[in-house]
Structure formats: structure tokens, C-alpha cells
Write a protein that holds these residues in place. Structure first.
Motif, mmCIF file in Angstrom:
data_model
loop_
_atom_site.group_PDB
_atom_site.id
_atom_site.type_symbol
_atom_site.label_atom_id
_atom_site.label_comp_id
_atom_site.label_asym_id
_atom_site.label_seq_id
_atom_site.Cartn_x
_atom_site.Cartn_y
_atom_site.Cartn_z
ATOM 1 N N THR A 17 0.834 -1.200 0.000
ATOM 2 C CA THR A 17 0.000 0.000 0.000
ATOM 3 C C THR A 17 0.873 1.256 0.000
ATOM 4 N N HIS A 18 0.245 2.385 -0.237
ATOM 5 C CA HIS A 18 0.939 3.654 -0.080
ATOM 6 C C HIS A 18 1.277 3.817 1.409
ATOM 7 N N ARG A 20 1.314 4.648 5.091
ATOM 8 C CA ARG A 20 0.298 4.976 6.095
ATOM 9 C C ARG A 20 -1.131 4.976 5.537
ATOM 10 N N ALA A 21 -1.378 4.157 4.509
ATOM 11 C CA ALA A 21 -2.706 4.105 3.891
ATOM 12 C C ALA A 21 -3.341 2.723 4.006
ATOM 13 N N LYS A 24 -7.225 2.732 4.935
ATOM 14 C CA LYS A 24 -8.045 3.270 3.848
ATOM 15 C C LYS A 24 -8.054 2.321 2.654
ATOM 16 N N ALA A 25 -6.929 1.709 2.355
ATOM 17 C CA ALA A 25 -6.862 0.751 1.252
ATOM 18 C C ALA A 25 -7.726 -0.471 1.573
ATOM 19 N N SER A 61 2.431 -1.148 5.622
ATOM 20 C CA SER A 61 2.322 -1.034 4.167
ATOM 21 C C SER A 61 1.856 -2.309 3.465
ATOM 22 N N LYS A 79 -7.922 2.776 -4.544
ATOM 23 C CA LYS A 79 -7.221 3.884 -3.890
ATOM 24 C C LYS A 79 -6.415 3.368 -2.698
ATOM 25 N N GLY A 80 -5.151 3.763 -2.639
ATOM 26 C CA GLY A 80 -4.267 3.367 -1.542
ATOM 27 C C GLY A 80 -3.388 2.179 -1.863
#
Length: 171
Positions: A17-18, A20-21, A24-25, A61, A79-80
Motif C-alpha cells: 500500500t501507499h 500509512r494508507a 483506507k486501502a 504497508s 485507492k491506496g
């Protein structure tokens, strides 16, 4: 097609993941109907004016998705999500057993620590008592203490579990 249900053709994939996402991902994946797993642990955080218990991703991550191979593009368009992890030129997969063991670890009351260090394999052991009874791993010397290592090779990480020597036996 309902992606929330596990199918015999589906495999677990670790997804990067991006920064610290992770949460949300994970939420975006589940909103799309994709079966995902995000291991979380509770941590007491200190701010200047207060303390608060928060849930943090156990493996930074990473999110794990259970999908058929043809659904990889849908995951990447979430997204993420940054990318799939690759091993020998193909997306890395994880056996169901490793995901189930990770879930068991996350529900146990044992102190866990994750490390990116390349720990050398040692003697194979099995846990014979306690909440992790039946799990297998390797014993290593790490920070001068004997600890059980459960190696998750698919994601290049090792989980260090503090287990009393009386709880393990050789096999």
C-alpha cells in the motif's frame, strides 16, 4: 461476481500500500467486494495532552487480498494500493495456512514483534501448549533471548513470538 467470498481458485496475495494508507486501502477493497485481511494490533499512544489506545497495522504497508488471478487489475485500481509483491517474476502468493496462522497470532494475547532482519533458520519446533499450540516455526537467537520465529517467506518478513522454552518441542 461477489469478490467477498473465498473461492477454491482464489489465492491470498500480499499487496503493498501507499505509506500509512493501510486502513483506507483495506476499506476501499472491502467496499469493492474484495475479500481482504489487514492484521491490526492495539497500541497505547502518548500525545502531549492524553493517552489513547489505537489500532495500528501489524505489518506496515501491507494488506492481504483473496482473489482470482484475473481480479488483480481491480485491486491495483483501488485507492491506496501501490503494487503486488513479486517473487520470481510472478505475483507472490501465500498459502491459506499462513493467513490462518497470522489471524491466530493476532487474536492471541502473546506479545508480538515483527522484524525485517534476515534471521537465519535454526531448529524446527512445534508449540505444544498455550494459545498457539500446534504452530510450527524455527528457533533462533535474537537479542540474546530464545524466541520462536514464524517465517512468512512470501512477504519477506519474520514474526518474533516470545514463547517459554517449556512450551516447545523439537520435531
Amino acid at each position: 461476481m461477489d469478490l467477498l467470498t473465498s473461492d477454491a481458485k482464489n489465492k491470498w496475495y500480499p499487496v503493498y500500500t501507499h505509506a500509512r494508507a493501510e486502513k483506507k486501502a483495506y476499506e476501499a477493497l472491502t467496499n469493492k467486494g474484495i475479500l481482504a485481511y489487514l492484521p491490526l494490533y492495539r497500541q497505547l499512544r502518548q500525545w502531549s495532552d492524553r493517552k489513547k489506545w489505537v489500532e495500528e497495522p501489524f505489518i506496515k504497508s501491507y494488506v492481504f487480498v483473496n482473489i482470482a488471478e484475473h481480479a488483480q487489475a481491480e485491486v491495483l485500481m483501488t485507492k491506496g494500493i501501490s503494487r503486488f509483491l513479486y517473487f520470481s517474476g510472478k505475483p507472490a502468493t501465500m498459502p491459506d495456512r499462513q493467513i490462518n496462522e497470522l489471524k491466530l497470532l493476532m487474536t492471541s494475547s502473546i506479545d508480538l514483534e515483527i522484524t525485517e532482519e534476515d534471521l537465519q533458520p535454526g531448529e524446527k519446533i512445534i508449540i505444544k501448549a498455550g494459545p498457539l499450540k500446534g504452530m510450527t516455526g524455527e528457533v533462533v537467537v535474537y537479542r540474546s533471548q530464545k524466541q520462536l520465529i514464524l517465517r512468512l517467506e512470501s512477504i519477506g518478513r519474520s514474526i518474533i513470538v516470545h514463547v517459554a522454552a517449556s512450551y516447545i518441542e523439537r520435531f
